[in-house]
Write a protein that holds these residues in place. Sequence first.
Motif, PDB file in Angstrom:
ATOM      1  N   GLY B  19       0.825  -1.202   0.000  1.00  0.00           N
ATOM      2  CA  GLY B  19       0.000   0.000   0.000  1.00  0.00           C
ATOM      3  C   GLY B  19       0.863   1.259   0.000  1.00  0.00           C
ATOM      4  O   GLY B  19       0.671   2.175  -0.807  1.00  0.00           O
ATOM      5  N   LEU B  20       1.850   1.274   0.889  1.00  0.00           N
ATOM      6  CA  LEU B  20       2.749   2.432   1.001  1.00  0.00           C
ATOM      7  C   LEU B  20       3.426   2.724  -0.341  1.00  0.00           C
ATOM      8  O   LEU B  20       3.456   3.878  -0.809  1.00  0.00           O
ATOM      9  N   LEU B  21       3.941   1.681  -0.985  1.00  0.00           N
ATOM     10  CA  LEU B  21       4.669   1.899  -2.234  1.00  0.00           C
ATOM     11  C   LEU B  21       3.741   2.367  -3.355  1.00  0.00           C
ATOM     12  O   LEU B  21       4.128   3.191  -4.187  1.00  0.00           O
ATOM     13  N   VAL B  22       2.514   1.824  -3.362  1.00  0.00           N
ATOM     14  CA  VAL B  22       1.566   2.268  -4.392  1.00  0.00           C
ATOM     15  C   VAL B  22       1.294   3.765  -4.239  1.00  0.00           C
ATOM     16  O   VAL B  22       1.266   4.510  -5.221  1.00  0.00           O
ATOM     17  N   TRP B  23       1.113   4.223  -2.983  1.00  0.00           N
ATOM     18  CA  TRP B  23       0.843   5.652  -2.779  1.00  0.00           C
ATOM     19  C   TRP B  23       2.038   6.508  -3.181  1.00  0.00           C
ATOM     20  O   TRP B  23       1.895   7.549  -3.801  1.00  0.00           O
ATOM     21  N   LEU B  24       3.247   6.033  -2.843  1.00  0.00           N
ATOM     22  CA  LEU B  24       4.451   6.793  -3.210  1.00  0.00           C
ATOM     23  C   LEU B  24       4.552   6.917  -4.730  1.00  0.00           C
ATOM     24  O   LEU B  24       4.732   8.022  -5.268  1.00  0.00           O
ATOM     25  N   LEU B  25       4.433   5.777  -5.406  1.00  0.00           N
ATOM     26  CA  LEU B  25       4.582   5.791  -6.869  1.00  0.00           C
ATOM     27  C   LEU B  25       3.493   6.645  -7.508  1.00  0.00           C
ATOM     28  O   LEU B  25       3.744   7.434  -8.416  1.00  0.00           O
ATOM     29  N   GLY B  26       2.275   6.488  -6.990  1.00  0.00           N
ATOM     30  CA  GLY B  26       1.157   7.260  -7.539  1.00  0.00           C
ATOM     31  C   GLY B  26       1.377   8.752  -7.332  1.00  0.00           C
ATOM     32  O   GLY B  26       1.167   9.559  -8.243  1.00  0.00           O
ATOM     33  N   TYR B  27       1.822   9.101  -6.131  1.00  0.00           N
ATOM     34  CA  TYR B  27       2.016  10.525  -5.839  1.00  0.00           C
ATOM     35  C   TYR B  27       3.126  11.122  -6.690  1.00  0.00           C
ATOM     36  O   TYR B  27       2.999  12.223  -7.216  1.00  0.00           O
ATOM     37  N   ASN B  28       4.209  10.349  -6.841  1.00  0.00           N
ATOM     38  CA  ASN B  28       5.309  10.841  -7.675  1.00  0.00           C
ATOM     39  C   ASN B  28       4.875  11.032  -9.122  1.00  0.00           C
ATOM     40  O   ASN B  28       5.433  11.848  -9.846  1.00  0.00           O
ATOM     41  N   MET B  29       3.871  10.275  -9.524  1.00  0.00           N
ATOM     42  CA  MET B  29       3.421  10.333 -10.910  1.00  0.00           C
ATOM     43  C   MET B  29       2.446  11.482 -11.137  1.00  0.00           C
ATOM     44  O   MET B  29       2.591  12.246 -12.077  1.00  0.00           O
ATOM     45  N   VAL B  30       1.427  11.584 -10.260  1.00  0.00           N
ATOM     46  CA  VAL B  30       0.372  12.563 -10.525  1.00  0.00           C
ATOM     47  C   VAL B  30       0.420  13.770  -9.590  1.00  0.00           C
ATOM     48  O   VAL B  30      -0.284  14.743  -9.826  1.00  0.00           O
ATOM     49  N   GLY B  31       1.238  13.697  -8.546  1.00  0.00           N
ATOM     50  CA  GLY B  31       1.287  14.806  -7.589  1.00  0.00           C
ATOM     51  C   GLY B  31       1.816  16.074  -8.238  1.00  0.00           C
ATOM     52  O   GLY B  31       2.532  16.037  -9.244  1.00  0.00           O
ATOM     53  N   SER B  32       1.465  17.203  -7.627  1.00  0.00           N
ATOM     54  CA  SER B  32       1.877  18.486  -8.211  1.00  0.00           C
ATOM     55  C   SER B  32       3.391  18.601  -8.234  1.00  0.00           C
ATOM     56  O   SER B  32       3.982  19.175  -9.134  1.00  0.00           O
ATOM     57  N   ALA B 112       9.778   9.148 -19.085  1.00  0.00           N
ATOM     58  CA  ALA B 112       8.818   8.179 -19.617  1.00  0.00           C
ATOM     59  C   ALA B 112       9.085   6.795 -19.040  1.00  0.00           C
ATOM     60  O   ALA B 112       8.163   6.065 -18.644  1.00  0.00           O
ATOM     61  N   LEU B 113      10.369   6.441 -18.957  1.00  0.00           N
ATOM     62  CA  LEU B 113      10.742   5.130 -18.424  1.00  0.00           C
ATOM     63  C   LEU B 113      10.304   5.014 -16.960  1.00  0.00           C
ATOM     64  O   LEU B 113       9.759   3.987 -16.521  1.00  0.00           O
ATOM     65  N   GLN B 114      10.517   6.109 -16.237  1.00  0.00           N
ATOM     66  CA  GLN B 114      10.158   6.126 -14.821  1.00  0.00           C
ATOM     67  C   GLN B 114       8.650   5.945 -14.633  1.00  0.00           C
ATOM     68  O   GLN B 114       8.201   5.173 -13.794  1.00  0.00           O
ATOM     69  N   THR B 115       7.884   6.657 -15.467  1.00  0.00           N
ATOM     70  CA  THR B 115       6.428   6.527 -15.388  1.00  0.00           C
ATOM     71  C   THR B 115       5.999   5.102 -15.714  1.00  0.00           C
ATOM     72  O   THR B 115       5.136   4.527 -15.039  1.00  0.00           O
ATOM     73  N   GLY B 116       6.630   4.534 -16.733  1.00  0.00           N
ATOM     74  CA  GLY B 116       6.294   3.159 -17.118  1.00  0.00           C
ATOM     75  C   GLY B 116       6.576   2.186 -15.986  1.00  0.00           C
ATOM     76  O   GLY B 116       5.734   1.338 -15.645  1.00  0.00           O
ATOM     77  N   LEU B 117       7.746   2.320 -15.372  1.00  0.00           N
ATOM     78  CA  LEU B 117       8.109   1.424 -14.271  1.00  0.00           C
ATOM     79  C   LEU B 117       7.161   1.607 -13.088  1.00  0.00           C
ATOM     80  O   LEU B 117       6.770   0.641 -12.434  1.00  0.00           O
ATOM     81  N   ALA B 118       6.792   2.873 -12.816  1.00  0.00           N
ATOM     82  CA  ALA B 118       5.882   3.135 -11.699  1.00  0.00           C
ATOM     83  C   ALA B 118       4.535   2.464 -11.940  1.00  0.00           C
ATOM     84  O   ALA B 118       3.983   1.808 -11.050  1.00  0.00           O
ATOM     85  N   LEU B 119       4.026   2.601 -13.173  1.00  0.00           N
ATOM     86  CA  LEU B 119       2.737   1.982 -13.498  1.00  0.00           C
ATOM     87  C   LEU B 119       2.815   0.469 -13.345  1.00  0.00           C
ATOM     88  O   LEU B 119       1.908  -0.173 -12.784  1.00  0.00           O
ATOM     89  N   LEU B 120       3.909  -0.108 -13.836  1.00  0.00           N
ATOM     90  CA  LEU B 120       4.087  -1.553 -13.753  1.00  0.00           C
ATOM     91  C   LEU B 120       4.150  -1.996 -12.292  1.00  0.00           C
ATOM     92  O   LEU B 120       3.501  -2.965 -11.885  1.00  0.00           O
ATOM     93  N   ALA B 121       4.926  -1.261 -11.474  1.00  0.00           N
ATOM     94  CA  ALA B 121       5.068  -1.626 -10.059  1.00  0.00           C
ATOM     95  C   ALA B 121       3.724  -1.525  -9.344  1.00  0.00           C
ATOM     96  O   ALA B 121       3.376  -2.389  -8.526  1.00  0.00           O
ATOM     97  N   ILE B 122       2.946  -0.477  -9.661  1.00  0.00           N
ATOM     98  CA  ILE B 122       1.622  -0.337  -9.034  1.00  0.00           C
ATOM     99  C   ILE B 122       0.752  -1.530  -9.395  1.00  0.00           C
ATOM    100  O   ILE B 122       0.105  -2.148  -8.545  1.00  0.00           O
ATOM    101  N   ALA B 123       0.764  -1.888 -10.695  1.00  0.00           N
ATOM    102  CA  ALA B 123      -0.066  -3.005 -11.149  1.00  0.00           C
ATOM    103  C   ALA B 123       0.340  -4.294 -10.433  1.00  0.00           C
ATOM    104  O   ALA B 123      -0.518  -5.064  -9.978  1.00  0.00           O
ATOM    105  N   ILE B 124       1.641  -4.528 -10.287  1.00  0.00           N
ATOM    106  CA  ILE B 124       2.093  -5.772  -9.655  1.00  0.00           C
ATOM    107  C   ILE B 124       1.749  -5.778  -8.168  1.00  0.00           C
ATOM    108  O   ILE B 124       1.308  -6.790  -7.622  1.00  0.00           O
ATOM    109  N   ALA B 125       1.918  -4.617  -7.508  1.00  0.00           N
ATOM    110  CA  ALA B 125       1.603  -4.545  -6.071  1.00  0.00           C
ATOM    111  C   ALA B 125       0.120  -4.820  -5.842  1.00  0.00           C
ATOM    112  O   ALA B 125      -0.253  -5.596  -4.951  1.00  0.00           O
TER     113      ALA B 125
END
Lengths: 248, 321
Positions: B19-32, B112-125
């Motif tokens: 849960g923690l990692l999903v929030w971190l990755l999500g925030y880094n992606m869409v946060g201001s 772009a690579l970072q966003t892709g990895l974040a999305l993949l990690a969220i999906a796997i988590a």
Amino acid sequence: MKLGLVIDLDTCVGCHACATACKQWNTSGTIGPLSDQDAYGRDPNGSWLNRIRTFEVNEGGSGCSDAPLDLHAMATDTASKTVHMPMSCMQCENADCVTVCPTGASYKREEDGIVLIDQDKCMGCNLCAWACPYGARELDESQGVMKKCTLCVDRIYDEALPEAERQPACVLSCPTSSRVFGDFDDPNSKVSQLVVERAGQPLMPELGYAPTNQYLPPRAQAEVPQAAKKASATVAKLKQWANQIIAR
Amino acid sequence: MKPAFSVLFFTVTSGIGYGLLVWLLGYNMVGSQPIEMELSLVIIFIGLVFATLGLLSSTLHLANPKNAWRAFSRFRTSWLSREGVFALLFYPVILAYAGLLYFGSSSSVDYALQTGLALLAIAIAVATVYCTGMIYASLKPIRQWHHPLVTPIYLLLSAFSGLVLFVLILVIAGESAFVNSGLQLTLILGVVCALVKLAYFVSIGRPEGLSIETATGFSQAQVKLLDAGHNADTFLTKEFVFKVEARRLQRLRWLAGLMAFMVPILCIAIVSAGMVQTSAGILLLWLCAFLSLYVGLIVERWLFFAEARHVVRLYHGEKTS
């Protein structure tokens, strides 16, 4: 082939011979040993592949409710019977124990439908035992691997044995011939015919496991007319009072 | 079902980690504004510690752990196998993400690579926690587990507990930007979790399904067990016939509700109402919320096992499932 057992609940006397014969054969068979814990102590227990439970079944009245027992009513109640129910692996067609297994230790043989456990692959996670509604799988506590009925796969194909003995140990040991082994895919086999003649039924079919083993219900007994016993009101009250204070 | 502490600890702890990692990755992606690199790496480390401790503890309940490596082999049919595969797959993806954070430049390719990895990690988590829930939800013999709310509850509680820890870490680090914007979200998520869990408790309380009569095939009769065939406990009675007094269960339900939902929601509500202004006070409230939630979730998971009644209990004399 669809190998399995028919168990006759009408003639089973609950002697546990099938369970002990099973233990004796399988402890030295392909999945053996079947270990015991505290075997000579206070709480002997161990892995068994077949267990027999005894139920009181009352089709008529109040004999087995939780209300205080009315012995007079029970003595005259012909609808109450004792049923011994041996349970081992049902060799289900939709065996969830196989699909939940993460290691591939549990498998169902395509050729005869027997569900087996590869003892060398099992990691002892218990998930298959959780997925089995019949309590057919037991963890061997000293070896840490799951054990289950093999339908004596190491007997039934053994050509060194006389043909009549190529049957599961439980079937051979049953003194009342309440257990019959055979192929349910063959409509002329003894098991298929028994199921048709005696309206055999599987246990808990509503769960959708499609168990292969079938149970023959107890035959309907002819009702024996009994003279109504006349008891005076005082005696009846005394009896009722005595029954209430004496625990069964 | 007998609650095994290693499994309770595993599902709660790894749920928080994912849960923690999903929030971190999500925030880094869409946060201001993404969280600073050093703090991101610390959070990734904490999340991985939680997830890994949980996964290691899950192997403690195995009776034959030397074969645990085989558990990755039945991805096609077994939810336990799927959980193992996703849990293992998560490591290279999140480590690659962390590596890119540390070594990467601010070029658009790296972004772009970072966003892709974040999305993949969220999906796997999410898939890992989903599989954890499905291990239980797929078991037909246990109606309290074979229930449509079981998997959503696993996902929701993982999200809620992960978010509380995420905010707690940000509070400790003094990042107030997200803390203020995330308050509402944490509150809403907490209330949703509490309501869904309440719905689950109400729903499993309704008697339904199999009884001793239907299980033995004498559905028109009254059936009672006379003899179970053994006088000591067996594997089946030890594993499945776990009996707790109804009153104790009721008390534990209150305890779980209090510690997992009421205390954290109250703490967060106090913060969001602005009743505490000092940073030490806010930190204390979030810490209180997280610790209470952690203990509450262990109790909730214990109840999840203790209240689950396997149908094999019907063959041991129980009247209904």
